[in-house]
Design a protein around this motif. Sequence first.
Motif: not given
Length: 326
Positions: A238-241, A297-298
């Motif tokens: 949920s939006g973490q890269v 990394f996404d």
Amino acid sequence: GNPAGLLAGDIAFVEYNADDPDVYPFVILKDIVAGEIIKFTDAGWLADNTGFRAGEGTITWTAPALTCGTVVHITPTVDAPTADYGTCITTATDIAFTTAGDQLIAFQGTSTMLAAVHVNAVASATWDADATSNPTSALPQGLTNTTNCIALVQADNGKYNGVTLIDTKANILAAINNASNWTQSETVNQTFSGSFSVTECLPPQPEINITGNSVTITDGDATPTTADHTDFGNVNISGQVLDRTFTIQNIGVGNLNISGSSPFVTISGTNAADFTVSIIPATTIAPSGSTTFQISFDPGTQGLKTATLEIFSNDLTEGTYNFNIQ
């Protein structure tokens, strides 16, 4: 007749054929100047080091300027030997490699030995105690078996079975003069078709090395680990890269050029779309220099995500450097 002079191991035989046509290819392991003279004989060397056993032939080869790694083929045609480089003349009688075992010795002057191959008439890959007949020879002075000469079991024909070898002179000699690296046949002529690049003779070469988290990532590494940041660990979808930085080092002595098109790091594999190159590396890296690139990394879905990174360069032995990430 010896402009520069050669030493033991500056050439090496890579093939012999006793079944017609006889051909004796050898590889040059240092640059040779025009006018260099090398003699070849099938005469055995006497154990007391006084010279060659009488009654055999000698071919005298005069070289043009040749670069290290060149393979020269000498064909000892009766009274008119030929070579694909340089010129040959026959002195004394012709060379005729016998099917009962024989030897071929390369030398300069009268006793400066350069290389030799001996096919023993008995069932052992050894030099003889002395030269007492056509097929026999003591180990020529100045040569060391398996280092700069080779003894093989008897077979009419044989060749070094390496294909392409890029290595140091010492390692190439060790490979050529290892009997287990030769293919022999009693009935089929053998033809060496490989090539050699001697690292000492090449222009200054780059050497690529890639690290993650200051830990070297071996070329071809297929097992990601957190220690070198090839394993990114868990990421919230949920939006973490998560970003990981990798370093391309040039530990060689020539400029390292990264090739291909931007972003110069190729991502492939099952989940390649979940990884992107977010910082692009420099494309020219001086000796002892380095550059960095960043992989982001996404992931869009849950589960293990895997991909492979590839970096292309002018490194002679690791032109394609790849490793897996997850």
